[in-house]
Design a protein around this motif. Structure first.
Motif, PDB file in Angstrom:
ATOM      1  N   ASN A 382       0.861  -1.189   0.000  1.00 40.19           N
ATOM      2  CA  ASN A 382       0.000   0.000   0.000  1.00 40.19           C
ATOM      3  C   ASN A 382       0.894   1.235   0.000  1.00 40.19           C
ATOM      4  OD1 ASN A 382      -2.038   1.874   0.239  1.00 40.19           O
ATOM      5  ND2 ASN A 382      -2.361   1.534   2.421  1.00 40.19           N
ATOM      6  N   ASN A 383       1.202   1.725  -1.193  1.00 38.89           N
ATOM      7  CA  ASN A 383       2.037   2.916  -1.315  1.00 38.89           C
ATOM      8  C   ASN A 383       1.507   3.807  -2.426  1.00 38.89           C
ATOM      9  OD1 ASN A 383       3.113   1.885  -3.832  1.00 38.89           O
ATOM     10  ND2 ASN A 383       4.458   0.568  -2.627  1.00 38.89           N
ATOM     11  N   HIS A 384       2.101   4.965  -2.581  1.00 41.36           N
ATOM     12  CA  HIS A 384       1.563   5.942  -3.532  1.00 41.36           C
ATOM     13  C   HIS A 384       1.652   5.451  -4.977  1.00 41.36           C
ATOM     14  CE1 HIS A 384       5.846   6.919  -4.026  1.00 41.36           C
ATOM     15  NE2 HIS A 384       5.498   7.556  -5.128  1.00 41.36           N
ATOM     16  N   ILE A 385       2.644   4.605  -5.283  1.00 35.99           N
ATOM     17  CA  ILE A 385       2.772   4.101  -6.650  1.00 35.99           C
ATOM     18  C   ILE A 385       1.621   3.163  -6.980  1.00 35.99           C
ATOM     19  CG2 ILE A 385       4.188   2.695  -8.195  1.00 35.99           C
ATOM     20  CD1 ILE A 385       6.663   3.758  -6.793  1.00 35.99           C
ATOM     21  N   VAL A 386       1.334   2.237  -6.069  1.00 36.19           N
ATOM     22  CA  VAL A 386       0.240   1.291  -6.285  1.00 36.19           C
ATOM     23  C   VAL A 386      -1.088   2.032  -6.369  1.00 36.19           C
ATOM     24  CG1 VAL A 386      -1.012  -0.656  -5.289  1.00 36.19           C
ATOM     25  CG2 VAL A 386       1.488  -0.601  -5.183  1.00 36.19           C
ATOM     26  N   ARG A 387      -1.268   3.022  -5.499  1.00 33.87           N
ATOM     27  CA  ARG A 387      -2.522   3.788  -5.518  1.00 33.87           C
ATOM     28  C   ARG A 387      -2.653   4.596  -6.803  1.00 33.87           C
ATOM     29  NH1 ARG A 387      -0.979   4.463  -0.056  1.00 33.87           N
ATOM     30  NH2 ARG A 387      -0.130   6.545  -0.490  1.00 33.87           N
ATOM     31  N   LEU A 388      -1.543   5.117  -7.303  1.00 33.84           N
ATOM     32  CA  LEU A 388      -1.573   5.888  -8.558  1.00 33.84           C
ATOM     33  C   LEU A 388      -2.063   5.023  -9.716  1.00 33.84           C
ATOM     34  CD1 LEU A 388       1.202   8.251  -9.836  1.00 33.84           C
ATOM     35  CD2 LEU A 388       0.445   6.391 -11.295  1.00 33.84           C
ATOM     36  N   TRP A 389      -1.515   3.817  -9.836  1.00 37.83           N
ATOM     37  CA  TRP A 389      -1.931   2.938 -10.928  1.00 37.83           C
ATOM     38  C   TRP A 389      -3.361   2.477 -10.742  1.00 37.83           C
ATOM     39  CZ3 TRP A 389       0.437   3.045 -15.261  1.00 37.83           C
ATOM     40  CH2 TRP A 389       1.818   3.283 -15.314  1.00 37.83           C
ATOM     41  N   GLN A 390      -3.771   2.296  -9.497  1.00 34.87           N
ATOM     42  CA  GLN A 390      -5.140   1.885  -9.236  1.00 34.87           C
ATOM     43  C   GLN A 390      -6.130   2.935  -9.729  1.00 34.87           C
ATOM     44  OE1 GLN A 390      -5.984   1.162  -5.100  1.00 34.87           O
ATOM     45  NE2 GLN A 390      -7.696  -0.194  -5.563  1.00 34.87           N
ATOM     46  N   GLN A 391      -5.785   4.201  -9.545  1.00 35.15           N
ATOM     47  CA  GLN A 391      -6.634   5.293 -10.009  1.00 35.15           C
ATOM     48  C   GLN A 391      -6.773   5.277 -11.529  1.00 35.15           C
ATOM     49  OE1 GLN A 391      -4.796   8.812  -8.423  1.00 35.15           O
ATOM     50  NE2 GLN A 391      -5.193   8.234  -6.284  1.00 35.15           N
ATOM     51  N   CYS A 392      -5.757   4.725 -12.204  1.00 35.90           N
ATOM     52  CA  CYS A 392      -5.786   4.654 -13.671  1.00 35.90           C
ATOM     53  C   CYS A 392      -6.480   3.394 -14.178  1.00 35.90           C
ATOM     54  CB  CYS A 392      -4.360   4.691 -14.225  1.00 35.90           C
ATOM     55  SG  CYS A 392      -3.456   6.196 -13.868  1.00 35.90           S
ATOM     56  N   GLY A 393      -6.822   2.494 -13.265  1.00 39.72           N
ATOM     57  CA  GLY A 393      -7.491   1.264 -13.675  1.00 39.72           C
ATOM     58  C   GLY A 393      -6.603   0.047 -13.705  1.00 39.72           C
ATOM     59  N   LEU A 394      -5.342   0.179 -13.225  1.00 40.70           N
ATOM     60  CA  LEU A 394      -4.410  -0.952 -13.195  1.00 40.70           C
ATOM     61  C   LEU A 394      -4.252  -1.375 -11.738  1.00 40.70           C
ATOM     62  CD1 LEU A 394      -2.917  -2.441 -15.424  1.00 40.70           C
ATOM     63  CD2 LEU A 394      -0.930  -0.994 -15.017  1.00 40.70           C
ATOM     64  N   THR A 395      -4.879  -2.465 -11.357  1.00 39.26           N
ATOM     65  CA  THR A 395      -4.903  -2.864  -9.957  1.00 39.26           C
ATOM     66  C   THR A 395      -3.897  -3.974  -9.670  1.00 39.26           C
ATOM     67  OG1 THR A 395      -6.677  -4.443 -10.399  1.00 39.26           O
ATOM     68  CG2 THR A 395      -7.324  -2.238  -9.686  1.00 39.26           C
ATOM     69  N   ALA A 396      -3.495  -4.046  -8.408  1.00 39.49           N
ATOM     70  CA  ALA A 396      -2.563  -5.078  -7.958  1.00 39.49           C
ATOM     71  C   ALA A 396      -3.305  -6.046  -7.050  1.00 39.49           C
ATOM     72  CB  ALA A 396      -1.397  -4.430  -7.206  1.00 39.49           C
ATOM     73  N   ASP A 397      -3.261  -7.330  -7.392  1.00 35.41           N
ATOM     74  CA  ASP A 397      -3.959  -8.343  -6.600  1.00 35.41           C
ATOM     75  C   ASP A 397      -3.072  -8.959  -5.529  1.00 35.41           C
ATOM     76  OD1 ASP A 397      -6.274  -8.004  -8.130  1.00 35.41           O
ATOM     77  OD2 ASP A 397      -5.593  -9.455  -9.628  1.00 35.41           O
ATOM     78  N   ASN A 398      -1.753  -8.802  -5.662  1.00 34.87           N
ATOM     79  CA  ASN A 398      -0.816  -9.390  -4.710  1.00 34.87           C
ATOM     80  C   ASN A 398       0.508  -8.641  -4.789  1.00 34.87           C
ATOM     81  OD1 ASN A 398       0.800 -10.665  -6.909  1.00 34.87           O
ATOM     82  ND2 ASN A 398      -1.064 -11.879  -7.168  1.00 34.87           N
ATOM     83  N   ALA A 399       1.468  -9.054  -3.968  1.00 31.44           N
ATOM     84  CA  ALA A 399       2.758  -8.358  -3.929  1.00 31.44           C
ATOM     85  C   ALA A 399       3.526  -8.479  -5.238  1.00 31.44           C
ATOM     86  CB  ALA A 399       3.603  -8.896  -2.782  1.00 31.44           C
ATOM     87  N   GLY A 400       3.316  -9.576  -5.959  1.00 33.50           N
ATOM     88  CA  GLY A 400       3.968  -9.700  -7.262  1.00 33.50           C
ATOM     89  C   GLY A 400       3.517  -8.591  -8.192  1.00 33.50           C
ATOM     90  N   ASP A 401       2.222  -8.285  -8.158  1.00 35.84           N
ATOM     91  CA  ASP A 401       1.694  -7.203  -8.996  1.00 35.84           C
ATOM     92  C   ASP A 401       2.208  -5.842  -8.535  1.00 35.84           C
ATOM     93  OD1 ASP A 401       0.247  -9.010 -10.483  1.00 35.84           O
ATOM     94  OD2 ASP A 401      -1.653  -8.635  -9.469  1.00 35.84           O
ATOM     95  N   SER A 402       2.231  -5.615  -7.217  1.00 34.68           N
ATOM     96  CA  SER A 402       2.675  -4.298  -6.734  1.00 34.68           C
ATOM     97  C   SER A 402       4.158  -4.082  -7.029  1.00 34.68           C
ATOM     98  CB  SER A 402       2.386  -4.129  -5.238  1.00 34.68           C
ATOM     99  OG  SER A 402       2.996  -5.129  -4.456  1.00 34.68           O
TER     100      SER A 402
END
Length: 431
Positions: A382-402
């Motif tokens: 849970n960091n600003h990079i993961v949240r930024l991509w989530q806002q664009c529609g690219l989500t992370a389901d696990n640590a491999g994705d993040s």
């Protein structure tokens, strides 16, 4: 423009109709070759048919033909195997160091691609490709994320191998240094790595059954047992603190025994830091973990799941630090266990990369595969990079994705390296 021209060649964005050399000979591109990102020709082992004859060799690309001589390729034997030169502006002949004249093709970047690329570079919003992310094919996203995770683990492997070399070939010591660096959680990462490299683990091993001696050694080598390292407002109390005094005496004994020299305490950062992240607390947690022997490489290699790794690496502070954050100042009693979020990060950034790197070292693909599998079992960061991509529609389901999304931002987006990015490729497609 040259990079974009290379991109167009790599992805076979060739002009419609018959391709010809500047001498009017018909050219058929059978294989564009393998792109070279190091010194030498731009593409290796390309296969082209020129006037009915098949040539296998290298391809060099320039914005202008005259750059061939300006870059010294006419005197460099590394370019003697170039079979085709591609340029947007043909303003000179191309000749190898052997005197052979190289066939040339004039080629433009498709205007739609150039226009899309310019839009990427000029976009103020971040990431500039945000508009197409929701429409990306799921398989495309999955394959690109898998590649990014592998790239990130390979980069971390290089860092770990460097530490192994600095530690005289000891993987156990490299694990300790990597663990320590990540206990800095970014802010004190460099200081923790320097500290860990300053810990004589072979000497410490003789005292591993005595938690007090290990804590004295660890804190002493960090420079934190010097009275000058204690904040002035707590110094008088610290000098009267029995535990502080005892630690100092024990460290003096160990320092004399092993000829130790502490690091400069000024390397540690405290400003705007939560007390639970103070180096005293993190070092105490590491001391307890080290004495437990749970974080040994042999134990980590045996782990089959993320849960098993977390169980091994879970730790807390020694009794004194349950009521202190620094010497001379008391606080409410707390075990100060490594939090669930912090433990997750330690497994992500230490345990999994070390196991992956060790698997590479042993040529054990099963061990590397297990490391990748464990990464996908871990909770996403849970960091600003993961949240930024989530806002664009690219989500992370696990640590491999993040981890993949962090690699995407830091290696591709921050460097504007859209031409090597799979999302950039989708953006640049003629639409």
């Amino acid at each position: 423009m040259e990079a974009l021209l290379q991109y167009a060649w790599k992805h076979r964005m060739l002009p419609l109709g018959t391709l010809t050399t500047t001498d009017g000979l018909a050219v058929e591109v059978i294989d564009t070759g393998l792109q070279n990102t190091d010194a030498g020709p731009d593409f290796f082992n390309a296969k082209v048919k020129i006037d009915g004859t098949v040539w296998v060799g290298n391809v060099e690309i320039h914005e202008k033909s005259s750059y061939w001589k300006a870059h010294g390729h006419d005197r460099d034997a590394a370019y003697d195997n170039v079979v085709l030169h591609v340029a947007t502006v043909v303003d000179a002949d191309v000749v190898t160091s052997e005197g052979r004249r190289v066939a040339q093709v004039r080629m433009d970047v498709p205007p739609e691609v150039a226009r899309n690329y310019e839009a990427l570079l000029s976009e103020d919003r971040y990431p500039p490709c945000y508009a197409i992310i929701p429409s990306l094919d799921r398989l495309t996203v999955h394959s690109w994320m898998s590649r990014l995770l592998a790239e990130r683990l390979e980069r971390k492997t290089a860092d770990i191998v460097r530490r192994v070399e600095a530690c005289g070939g000891s993987w156990e010591s490299a694990l300790f240094v990597t663990m320590a660096r990540n206990y800095g959680f970014g802010v004190n990462g460099d200081a923790f790595e320097r500290w860990a490299m300053n810990i004589p683990l072979q000497s410490a091993a003789h005292h591993r059954d005595d938690e007090f001696q290990i804590e004295a050694l660890f804190l002493g080598q960090a420079g934190l047992l010097d009275a000058g390292a204690v904040p002035e407002r707590y110094r008088d109390e610290a000098l009267k603190d029995d535990y502080f005094v005892r630690l100092g005496k024990e460290y003096a004994y160990l320092a004399h025994k092993f000829s130790l020299k502490p690091m400069d305490a000024g390397a540690w950062r405290f400003l705007r830091m939560r007390p639970q992240n103070f180096p005293h607390i993190r070092i105490s947690q590491l001391a307890r973990l080290y004495c437990s022997r749970r974080a040994d490489l042999s134990r980590l290699v045996e782990c089959a799941t993320a849960g098993q790794m977390k169980e091994l690496l879970a730790t807390s502070v020694t009794p004194y630090w349950e009521t202190h954050y620094t010497f001379g100042s008391t606080a409410c009693r707390s075990a100060k266990r490594l939090s669930a979020a912090s433990l997750n990060l330690i497994v992500i950034n230490t345990a999994v990369p070390v196991i992956f790197a060790y698997g590479r070292h042993r040529r054990d693909e099963a061990l590397c595969g297990r490391a990748l599998d464990i990464m996908t079992q871990l909770k996403t960061e849970n960091n600003h990079i993961v949240r930024l991509w989530q806002q664009c529609g690219l989500t992370a389901d696990n640590a491999g994705d993040s981890q993949a999304l962090i690699q995407l931002k830091t290696v591709y987006c921050d460097r504007k390296d859209c031409l090597r990015c799979r999302i950039g490729y989708e953006y640049l497609k003629i639409r």
